[in-house]
Design a protein around this motif. Sequence first.
Motif, PDB file in Angstrom:
ATOM      1  N   ARG A  52      23.168  48.857  52.354  1.00  0.00           N
ATOM      2  CA  ARG A  52      23.496  48.978  53.685  1.00  0.00           C
ATOM      3  C   ARG A  52      22.870  48.339  54.637  1.00  0.00           C
ATOM      4  O   ARG A  52      23.566  48.099  55.662  1.00  0.00           O
ATOM      5  N   GLU A  53      21.719  47.971  54.423  1.00  0.00           N
ATOM      6  CA  GLU A  53      20.890  47.183  55.519  1.00  0.00           C
ATOM      7  C   GLU A  53      21.022  45.785  55.312  1.00  0.00           C
ATOM      8  O   GLU A  53      20.389  45.023  56.029  1.00  0.00           O
ATOM      9  N   LEU A  54      21.515  45.169  54.555  1.00  0.00           N
ATOM     10  CA  LEU A  54      21.476  43.886  54.045  1.00  0.00           C
ATOM     11  C   LEU A  54      21.900  42.888  55.066  1.00  0.00           C
ATOM     12  O   LEU A  54      21.187  42.015  55.327  1.00  0.00           O
ATOM     13  N   PRO A  55      22.990  43.304  55.936  1.00  0.00           N
ATOM     14  CA  PRO A  55      23.471  42.460  57.383  1.00  0.00           C
ATOM     15  C   PRO A  55      21.942  42.205  58.216  1.00  0.00           C
ATOM     16  O   PRO A  55      21.724  41.472  58.536  1.00  0.00           O
ATOM     17  N   ARG A  56      21.543  43.463  58.460  1.00  0.00           N
ATOM     18  CA  ARG A  56      20.343  43.344  59.348  1.00  0.00           C
ATOM     19  C   ARG A  56      19.047  42.581  58.520  1.00  0.00           C
ATOM     20  O   ARG A  56      18.351  41.995  59.342  1.00  0.00           O
ATOM     21  N   ILE A  57      18.853  42.794  57.363  1.00  0.00           N
ATOM     22  CA  ILE A  57      17.773  42.103  56.725  1.00  0.00           C
ATOM     23  C   ILE A  57      18.035  40.855  56.713  1.00  0.00           C
ATOM     24  O   ILE A  57      16.962  39.816  57.211  1.00  0.00           O
ATOM     25  N   LEU A  58      19.368  40.291  56.636  1.00  0.00           N
ATOM     26  CA  LEU A  58      19.539  38.668  56.419  1.00  0.00           C
ATOM     27  C   LEU A  58      19.415  38.207  58.044  1.00  0.00           C
ATOM     28  O   LEU A  58      19.113  36.889  58.047  1.00  0.00           O
ATOM     29  N   LYS A  59      19.715  38.993  59.067  1.00  0.00           N
ATOM     30  CA  LYS A  59      19.546  38.557  60.669  1.00  0.00           C
ATOM     31  C   LYS A  59      18.135  38.421  60.800  1.00  0.00           C
ATOM     32  O   LYS A  59      17.709  38.023  61.930  1.00  0.00           O
ATOM     33  N   GLY A  60      17.315  39.294  59.978  1.00  0.00           N
ATOM     34  CA  GLY A  60      15.719  39.145  60.452  1.00  0.00           C
ATOM     35  C   GLY A  60      15.365  40.406  61.339  1.00  0.00           C
ATOM     36  O   GLY A  60      14.431  40.372  61.784  1.00  0.00           O
ATOM     37  N   GLU A  61      16.477  41.159  61.231  1.00  0.00           N
ATOM     38  CA  GLU A  61      16.127  42.424  62.227  1.00  0.00           C
ATOM     39  C   GLU A  61      15.345  43.323  61.569  1.00  0.00           C
ATOM     40  O   GLU A  61      14.479  44.130  62.299  1.00  0.00           O
ATOM     41  N   VAL A  62      15.311  43.455  60.288  1.00  0.00           N
ATOM     42  CA  VAL A  62      14.233  44.352  59.631  1.00  0.00           C
ATOM     43  C   VAL A  62      13.661  43.490  58.417  1.00  0.00           C
ATOM     44  O   VAL A  62      14.254  42.543  57.902  1.00  0.00           O
ATOM     45  N   GLY A  63      12.606  43.921  57.920  1.00  0.00           N
ATOM     46  CA  GLY A  63      11.683  43.381  56.887  1.00  0.00           C
ATOM     47  C   GLY A  63      11.897  44.445  55.844  1.00  0.00           C
ATOM     48  O   GLY A  63      12.053  45.462  56.095  1.00  0.00           O
ATOM     49  N   VAL A  64      11.452  44.147  54.415  1.00  0.00           N
ATOM     50  CA  VAL A  64      11.702  45.256  53.578  1.00  0.00           C
ATOM     51  C   VAL A  64      10.453  45.103  52.990  1.00  0.00           C
ATOM     52  O   VAL A  64       9.784  43.953  52.366  1.00  0.00           O
ATOM     53  N   THR A  65       9.846  46.210  52.390  1.00  0.00           N
ATOM     54  CA  THR A  65       8.798  46.444  51.580  1.00  0.00           C
ATOM     55  C   THR A  65       9.242  47.345  50.358  1.00  0.00           C
ATOM     56  O   THR A  65       9.728  48.401  50.390  1.00  0.00           O
ATOM     57  N   VAL A  66       9.159  46.721  49.343  1.00  0.00           N
ATOM     58  CA  VAL A  66       9.543  47.325  48.284  1.00  0.00           C
ATOM     59  C   VAL A  66       8.449  48.501  47.526  1.00  0.00           C
ATOM     60  O   VAL A  66       7.346  48.162  47.416  1.00  0.00           O
ATOM     61  N   PRO A  67       9.142  49.929  47.300  1.00  0.00           N
ATOM     62  CA  PRO A  67       8.343  50.953  47.157  1.00  0.00           C
ATOM     63  C   PRO A  67       7.742  50.587  45.802  1.00  0.00           C
ATOM     64  O   PRO A  67       8.297  50.074  44.822  1.00  0.00           O
ATOM     65  N   ASP A  68       6.832  51.614  45.493  1.00  0.00           N
ATOM     66  CA  ASP A  68       6.279  51.767  44.052  1.00  0.00           C
ATOM     67  C   ASP A  68       7.215  52.829  43.452  1.00  0.00           C
ATOM     68  O   ASP A  68       7.183  54.025  43.933  1.00  0.00           O
TER      69      ASP A  68
END
Length: 79
Positions: A52-68
Amino acid sequence: MLARRRTVGEIMARGRWAGVKSVCRYAKGGSVQKATERLALGVRLFCQEMERELPRILKGEVGVTVPDFSAPPKANLVR
């Protein structure tokens, strides 16, 4: 086919498939679905959120932290 219950010919006749390549593409989709179903709930939820968030991630609007994934499921988006 994957479980070796039917031959390719039997699958083609049963589903009225035009060619072997079509049957193989269909079987690949089924194996992907089975692999997805075997994933832990937390992993599936994380993947769905990332999709769902991929477009925003690719635009650099959000970063991702992979959970444990051994912890309760929760995707962390860095806003």
